[in-house]
Write an enzyme that holds these catalytic residues in place. Sequence first.
Site, PDB file in Angstrom:
ATOM      1  N   ASP A 207     -17.216 -14.870 -32.864  1.00  0.00           N
ATOM      2  CA  ASP A 207     -16.126 -14.113 -32.258  1.00  0.00           C
ATOM      3  C   ASP A 207     -15.278 -13.505 -33.379  1.00  0.00           C
ATOM      4  O   ASP A 207     -15.012 -14.148 -34.395  1.00  0.00           O
ATOM      5  CB  ASP A 207     -15.272 -15.050 -31.390  1.00  0.00           C
ATOM      6  CG  ASP A 207     -14.184 -14.305 -30.655  1.00  0.00           C
ATOM      7  OD1 ASP A 207     -14.434 -13.859 -29.536  1.00  0.00           O
ATOM      8  OD2 ASP A 207     -13.072 -14.174 -31.207  1.00  0.00           O
ATOM      9  N   ILE A 208     -14.864 -12.237 -33.195  1.00  0.00           N
ATOM     10  CA  ILE A 208     -14.031 -11.564 -34.190  1.00  0.00           C
ATOM     11  C   ILE A 208     -12.607 -12.122 -34.109  1.00  0.00           C
ATOM     12  O   ILE A 208     -12.009 -12.152 -33.025  1.00  0.00           O
ATOM     13  CB  ILE A 208     -14.019 -10.041 -33.960  1.00  0.00           C
ATOM     14  CG1 ILE A 208     -15.446  -9.492 -33.986  1.00  0.00           C
ATOM     15  CG2 ILE A 208     -13.153  -9.341 -34.996  1.00  0.00           C
ATOM     16  CD1 ILE A 208     -15.540  -8.031 -33.595  1.00  0.00           C
TER      17      ILE A 208
ATOM     18  N   GLU B 276     -15.400  -9.039 -27.807  1.00  0.00           N
ATOM     19  CA  GLU B 276     -15.603  -9.161 -29.254  1.00  0.00           C
ATOM     20  C   GLU B 276     -16.505 -10.331 -29.602  1.00  0.00           C
ATOM     21  O   GLU B 276     -16.585 -10.743 -30.760  1.00  0.00           O
ATOM     22  CB  GLU B 276     -14.247  -9.318 -29.966  1.00  0.00           C
ATOM     23  CG  GLU B 276     -13.484 -10.594 -29.631  1.00  0.00           C
ATOM     24  CD  GLU B 276     -12.577 -10.436 -28.424  1.00  0.00           C
ATOM     25  OE1 GLU B 276     -11.622 -11.205 -28.315  1.00  0.00           O
ATOM     26  OE2 GLU B 276     -12.834  -9.551 -27.591  1.00  0.00           O
TER      27      GLU B 276
END
Length: 422
Positions: free
Chosen positions: A293-294, A337
């Site tokens: 995950d960003i 994301e």
Amino acid sequence: MRNLSIQMKMIIGVICFTLLIVSLERYQFSENIVEQFIASQKSKNRLLIDTISPVISLNASLGLSDANKEYLDRIVEQNDDILSLTLRDNDGKMVYSYVKNNEVHFPARADEIHYFMKRIVDPVTEEYYGKADIYFDDHEYQAVIHKNRVITLQIFIVTFVLLIGFIFLIKREFRYLQKLTENVLTYDPQLNNFRLAKSDRKDEVGIIHNAVVALVEKIDSYAKLLHETNHSLEEKVALRTKELQDANRQLKELSVTDPLTQLSNRRHFETHLHDVWLLAKRSHLEISVIMCDIDYFKTVNDQFGHLMGDVVLKEIAAILTASLKRSSDFVARYGGEEFIIVLYDTKITAAEELCRTIQNRLKETGSFEYQGVKTEPITMSFGISNMIPSKNNVEEDLIKFADLALYKAKEDGRNRIVLSMD
């Protein structure tokens, strides 16, 4: 009928036979063309609504109504044959509506060529979110019908012209027989005026036989002309079928590809994980799953806008793809994301090493730039799960444990790699 001459009987028989064969052949060929077109059009339309419904249900489950509107706007923009598209929630309230223009006339036939209705249901929870209605125009269908009618008319005109020419040839070939008949009718034994050479039934049958052979040869030449005409039609239909197949193949690719990052989408991931799970279960090999995950992606969108966010997503997708080492390694956009990586026959330590490779590439990349504006350095958090498929576990466990590990990485401060030991 008994009073008709052999010449007229042959002419009438040939006309009826030719018209019957041409009519049957043309009718069957036209029906095949229309059926193939209808089947292709139904398949295309069904594939379109089956493609968009999972995306709509996913956005609805996440409360992303704006994302649904943007997605549906893109769908109608890419499909010019959509007359209208409406989306209603489970209360019947209009969520999205599109009409091509105010003068549009909806097709009277409500079949799968012109109209589709799809219930929007969450594929995981089976929760009902509403329904989508799509009307398609029928100009291609009408064009196929019109073209078939025009070609049929042309074929019959050509057939009639050829038959007229054929009748002229038959009458010319029967002149000798007419002359023979006149000589027989005017023959007077007393005058001995029968000037033709002696003939018997065999000679007369031979003359008729040769005329019939000539007739058959002429019919064969006409049949070849009709065959060439039909072959030309077949080539056109084959070309159109290939175009439809290409369009269906493109739609199929779109159904398993995330349009922004060009990675596999969640639907394709679930299918791939299921196949890999079965293969690993038979071979008793382990599977590693990385959920990443960003970090602080919402801040990027809020500070720099969604266009910058799209740039970040595409660049990170390229980094993830470039970091994979084997053709069996698989990466997909899981949602928003979040990305997910499936590593077949891979130990958890090798999965951790891949995460570090991705971290190093992100560090080397530093910030991301769009129209002269740069972001802060971007990092990612990783959760890794690993197991050997057996009768005591299911493929969903891999996702669940990777998700828990990712949550732990976020909770511990982000930009971390957490291994699930369950």
